[in-house]
Design a protein around this motif. Structure first.
Motif, PDB file in Angstrom:
ATOM      1  N   TRP A   1      -2.046   0.711  -3.434  1.00 53.24           N
ATOM      2  CA  TRP A   1      -1.017   0.197  -3.947  1.00 53.24           C
ATOM      3  C   TRP A   1       0.515   1.261  -5.080  1.00 53.24           C
ATOM      4  CZ3 TRP A   1       1.223  -1.063  -8.517  1.00 53.24           C
ATOM      5  CH2 TRP A   1       2.560  -2.192  -8.936  1.00 53.24           C
ATOM      6  N   ALA A   2      -1.086   1.712  -6.289  1.00 51.03           N
ATOM      7  CA  ALA A   2      -0.492   2.865  -6.576  1.00 51.03           C
ATOM      8  C   ALA A   2       0.206   3.644  -6.374  1.00 51.03           C
ATOM      9  CB  ALA A   2      -0.911   3.022  -7.580  1.00 51.03           C
ATOM     10  N   ASP A   3      -0.435   4.184  -4.937  1.00 50.22           N
ATOM     11  CA  ASP A   3       0.248   5.115  -4.099  1.00 50.22           C
ATOM     12  C   ASP A   3       1.738   4.856  -3.796  1.00 50.22           C
ATOM     13  OD1 ASP A   3       0.458   8.099  -2.685  1.00 50.22           O
ATOM     14  OD2 ASP A   3       0.179   6.780  -1.367  1.00 50.22           O
ATOM     15  N   GLU A   4       1.777   3.740  -3.132  1.00 51.95           N
ATOM     16  CA  GLU A   4       2.586   3.275  -2.434  1.00 51.95           C
ATOM     17  C   GLU A   4       4.499   2.717  -3.352  1.00 51.95           C
ATOM     18  OE1 GLU A   4       5.738   1.823   0.620  1.00 51.95           O
ATOM     19  OE2 GLU A   4       3.957   2.266   0.503  1.00 51.95           O
ATOM     20  N   TYR A   5       3.579   2.160  -5.102  1.00 52.24           N
ATOM     21  CA  TYR A   5       4.453   2.346  -5.974  1.00 52.24           C
ATOM     22  C   TYR A   5       4.696   4.006  -6.294  1.00 52.24           C
ATOM     23  CZ  TYR A   5       6.227   1.900 -10.884  1.00 52.24           C
ATOM     24  OH  TYR A   5       6.796   1.621 -12.063  1.00 52.24           O
ATOM     25  N   ASN A   6       4.288   4.983  -6.421  1.00 45.11           N
ATOM     26  CA  ASN A   6       4.935   6.161  -7.079  1.00 45.11           C
ATOM     27  C   ASN A   6       5.094   6.541  -5.253  1.00 45.11           C
ATOM     28  OD1 ASN A   6       2.827   6.708  -8.963  1.00 45.11           O
ATOM     29  ND2 ASN A   6       1.333   7.204  -7.889  1.00 45.11           N
ATOM     30  N   MET A   7       5.222   6.752  -4.341  1.00 43.98           N
ATOM     31  CA  MET A   7       6.123   6.767  -3.045  1.00 43.98           C
ATOM     32  C   MET A   7       7.932   6.420  -2.651  1.00 43.98           C
ATOM     33  SD  MET A   7       4.483   7.718   0.216  1.00 43.98           S
ATOM     34  CE  MET A   7       3.592   6.049   0.962  1.00 43.98           C
ATOM     35  N   ARG A   8       7.922   4.888  -3.801  1.00 43.05           N
ATOM     36  CA  ARG A   8       9.452   4.142  -3.510  1.00 43.05           C
ATOM     37  C   ARG A   8       9.629   4.711  -5.438  1.00 43.05           C
ATOM     38  NH1 ARG A   8       9.145  -1.068  -0.476  1.00 43.05           N
ATOM     39  NH2 ARG A   8       7.682  -1.085   0.976  1.00 43.05           N
TER      40      ARG A   8
ATOM     41  N   SER B   1       2.445  -7.275   0.542  1.00 41.50           N
ATOM     42  CA  SER B   1       2.867  -7.008   1.489  1.00 41.50           C
ATOM     43  C   SER B   1       2.814  -6.132   2.378  1.00 41.50           C
ATOM     44  CB  SER B   1       3.599  -8.027   1.395  1.00 41.50           C
ATOM     45  OG  SER B   1       3.262  -9.084   1.073  1.00 41.50           O
ATOM     46  N   HIS B   2       3.800  -4.711   1.520  1.00 43.40           N
ATOM     47  CA  HIS B   2       3.759  -3.970   2.729  1.00 43.40           C
ATOM     48  C   HIS B   2       2.458  -3.200   3.074  1.00 43.40           C
ATOM     49  CE1 HIS B   2       5.580  -0.546   4.403  1.00 43.40           C
ATOM     50  NE2 HIS B   2       4.660   0.598   3.385  1.00 43.40           N
ATOM     51  N   VAL B   3       1.580  -2.768   2.434  1.00 39.08           N
ATOM     52  CA  VAL B   3       0.678  -2.340   1.556  1.00 39.08           C
ATOM     53  C   VAL B   3      -0.628  -3.092   3.089  1.00 39.08           C
ATOM     54  CG1 VAL B   3      -1.582  -1.523   0.569  1.00 39.08           C
ATOM     55  CG2 VAL B   3       0.206  -0.934  -0.529  1.00 39.08           C
ATOM     56  N   TRP B   4      -0.879  -4.072   2.516  1.00 33.50           N
ATOM     57  CA  TRP B   4      -1.741  -4.860   3.717  1.00 33.50           C
ATOM     58  C   TRP B   4      -1.123  -5.321   5.042  1.00 33.50           C
ATOM     59  CZ3 TRP B   4      -5.897  -5.161   3.236  1.00 33.50           C
ATOM     60  CH2 TRP B   4      -7.157  -5.756   1.866  1.00 33.50           C
ATOM     61  N   LYS B   5       0.627  -5.413   5.525  1.00 33.83           N
ATOM     62  CA  LYS B   5       0.879  -5.173   6.957  1.00 33.83           C
ATOM     63  C   LYS B   5       0.525  -3.596   7.231  1.00 33.83           C
ATOM     64  CE  LYS B   5       4.603  -7.542   6.388  1.00 33.83           C
ATOM     65  NZ  LYS B   5       5.377  -8.093   6.362  1.00 33.83           N
TER      66      LYS B   5
ATOM     67  N   THR C   1      -9.214 -15.062  -1.268  1.00 30.27           N
ATOM     68  CA  THR C   1      -8.358 -14.165  -1.688  1.00 30.27           C
ATOM     69  C   THR C   1      -6.878 -15.073  -1.770  1.00 30.27           C
ATOM     70  OG1 THR C   1      -7.439 -12.649  -0.970  1.00 30.27           O
ATOM     71  CG2 THR C   1      -8.635 -13.822   0.737  1.00 30.27           C
ATOM     72  N   LYS C   2      -6.618 -15.450  -2.789  1.00 27.65           N
ATOM     73  CA  LYS C   2      -4.683 -15.983  -2.928  1.00 27.65           C
ATOM     74  C   LYS C   2      -4.547 -14.373  -2.318  1.00 27.65           C
ATOM     75  CE  LYS C   2      -5.089 -19.188  -6.611  1.00 27.65           C
ATOM     76  NZ  LYS C   2      -4.535 -19.696  -7.919  1.00 27.65           N
ATOM     77  N   ARG C   3      -3.172 -15.092  -1.191  1.00 28.88           N
ATOM     78  CA  ARG C   3      -2.170 -13.910  -0.927  1.00 28.88           C
ATOM     79  C   ARG C   3      -1.082 -14.422   0.097  1.00 28.88           C
ATOM     80  NH1 ARG C   3      -5.659 -10.987   0.021  1.00 28.88           N
ATOM     81  NH2 ARG C   3      -4.346 -10.113   0.622  1.00 28.88           N
ATOM     82  N   GLU C   4       0.305 -13.776  -0.085  1.00 35.80           N
ATOM     83  CA  GLU C   4       0.895 -14.180   0.932  1.00 35.80           C
ATOM     84  C   GLU C   4       1.130 -14.388   2.312  1.00 35.80           C
ATOM     85  OE1 GLU C   4       4.024 -13.969  -0.359  1.00 35.80           O
ATOM     86  OE2 GLU C   4       3.140 -13.666  -2.079  1.00 35.80           O
TER      87      GLU C   4
ATOM     88  N   PRO D   1       2.349 -13.326   5.731  1.00 37.03           N
ATOM     89  CA  PRO D   1       2.159 -12.357   6.645  1.00 37.03           C
ATOM     90  C   PRO D   1       0.747 -11.611   6.151  1.00 37.03           C
ATOM     91  CG  PRO D   1       4.197 -13.471   5.434  1.00 37.03           C
ATOM     92  CD  PRO D   1       2.950 -13.480   4.806  1.00 37.03           C
ATOM     93  N   THR D   2       0.176 -11.410   5.387  1.00 34.96           N
ATOM     94  CA  THR D   2      -0.820 -10.547   5.248  1.00 34.96           C
ATOM     95  C   THR D   2      -2.334 -11.145   5.709  1.00 34.96           C
ATOM     96  OG1 THR D   2      -1.864 -11.424   3.049  1.00 34.96           O
ATOM     97  CG2 THR D   2       0.224  -9.607   3.450  1.00 34.96           C
ATOM     98  N   VAL D   3      -2.436 -12.474   5.975  1.00 38.74           N
ATOM     99  CA  VAL D   3      -4.223 -12.752   6.063  1.00 38.74           C
ATOM    100  C   VAL D   3      -4.659 -11.859   7.794  1.00 38.74           C
ATOM    101  CG1 VAL D   3      -4.847 -14.971   7.747  1.00 38.74           C
ATOM    102  CG2 VAL D   3      -2.950 -15.432   5.540  1.00 38.74           C
ATOM    103  N   ALA D   4      -3.665 -11.826   8.601  1.00 37.93           N
ATOM    104  CA  ALA D   4      -3.993 -11.431  10.376  1.00 37.93           C
ATOM    105  C   ALA D   4      -4.702  -9.658   9.571  1.00 37.93           C
ATOM    106  CB  ALA D   4      -3.017 -10.927  11.129  1.00 37.93           C
ATOM    107  N   TYR D   5      -3.962  -8.890   8.681  1.00 36.10           N
ATOM    108  CA  TYR D   5      -4.507  -7.788   8.596  1.00 36.10           C
ATOM    109  C   TYR D   5      -5.863  -7.648   7.228  1.00 36.10           C
ATOM    110  CZ  TYR D   5      -0.112  -7.372  10.732  1.00 36.10           C
ATOM    111  OH  TYR D   5       1.312  -6.739  11.312  1.00 36.10           O
ATOM    112  N   VAL D   6      -5.593  -8.845   6.428  1.00 33.16           N
ATOM    113  CA  VAL D   6      -6.786  -8.595   5.711  1.00 33.16           C
ATOM    114  C   VAL D   6      -8.353  -9.191   6.608  1.00 33.16           C
ATOM    115  CG1 VAL D   6      -8.231 -10.179   3.890  1.00 33.16           C
ATOM    116  CG2 VAL D   6      -5.790  -9.461   3.552  1.00 33.16           C
ATOM    117  N   ALA D   7      -8.417 -10.156   7.163  1.00 33.44           N
ATOM    118  CA  ALA D   7      -9.119 -10.441   8.473  1.00 33.44           C
ATOM    119  C   ALA D   7      -9.217  -8.805   9.245  1.00 33.44           C
ATOM    120  CB  ALA D   7      -8.576 -11.413   9.168  1.00 33.44           C
ATOM    121  N   LYS D   8      -8.312  -7.856   9.904  1.00 34.34           N
ATOM    122  CA  LYS D   8      -8.658  -6.720  10.641  1.00 34.34           C
ATOM    123  C   LYS D   8      -9.578  -5.707   9.729  1.00 34.34           C
ATOM    124  CE  LYS D   8      -4.859  -6.863  13.409  1.00 34.34           C
ATOM    125  NZ  LYS D   8      -3.682  -6.557  13.538  1.00 34.34           N
ATOM    126  N   TRP D   9      -9.347  -5.648   7.751  1.00 30.83           N
ATOM    127  CA  TRP D   9      -9.563  -5.091   6.819  1.00 30.83           C
ATOM    128  C   TRP D   9     -11.350  -5.993   6.812  1.00 30.83           C
ATOM    129  CZ3 TRP D   9     -12.948  -5.300   2.971  1.00 30.83           C
ATOM    130  CH2 TRP D   9     -12.557  -3.719   1.994  1.00 30.83           C
TER     131      TRP D   9
END
Length: 189
Positions: free
Chosen positions: A30-37, A68-72, A103-106, A108-116
């Motif tokens: 997340w911090a890396d994503e923040y830094n890039m954006r 959401s972006h990081v998880w997806k 886990t509380k979440r959006e 659209p991220t559920v499938a990616y959390v399950a994959k992780w």
């Protein structure tokens, strides 16, 4: 039914384990994503409060958008909070605990959390994805392992909670703290 003691099994205790920042060290990405954006240079250590907009110039909506972006899109890059996290969950289960990933979440991220979770071989008897504002303390568990003070503050006996150390909860007074799931495993009897 006979009075034979072998017909009754002992009650199984449930350990509820949070995903973000307890199993998955998502704030590193997340911090890396923040830094890039934002053309910034923050680290996870700079996030000293759970309410990120009180620490960084970002709206609550953008905080969730980045999560959401990081998880997806970057879920494969999210490291576990410790090597062999899946083996730790299996050991906790072998100690006789039911493992509930909560886990509380959006949505659209559920499938990616399950994959992780699958990628890191995290053992779970169930996965509980929370979309509303119902406190985690209201869910069925005996012990909650979480990094967010707001999730453990309402946990009362006979339930208990273990606070997973992170930069945003250092100033929160809680009697049982750990820096790894392995350390939490040692505290589970």
């Amino acid at each position: 039914m006979s009075g034979d003691n072998n017909t009754f099994s002992r009650a199984v205790k449930t350990v509820a384990i949070d995903v973000d920042s307890v199993l998955a060290d998502v704030m590193l990405v997340w911090a890396d994503e923040y830094n890039m954006r934002r053309n910034a240079k923050i680290t996870k250590q700079d996030i000293i409060r759970w309410d990120i907009p009180t620490v960084l110039p970002i709206t609550p909506e953008d905080v969730y958008k980045y999560f959401s972006h990081v998880w997806k899109s970057r879920w494969r890059e999210i490291p576990p909070t410790e090597p062999g996290i899946g083996a730790v969950t299996k050991r906790i289960h072998r100690k006789g605990y039911r493992i509930s990933i909560i886990t509380k979440r959006e949505r659209p991220t559920v499938a990616y959390v399950a994959k992780w979770l699958d990628m890191h071989k995290v053992f779970a008897d169930d996965l509980l994805f929370i979309y509303d504002a119902v406190p985690k303390a209201n869910y069925p568990f005996d012990v909650l392992i979480d990094d967010a003070p707001k999730n453990i503050i309402d946990v009362v006996k006979p339930k208990s909670a273990i606070l997973f150390n992170q930069p945003w909860n250092r100033d929160f007074d809680w009697p049982i703290r750990v820096s790894s799931l392995s350390e939490a495993e040692e505290k589970l009897l």
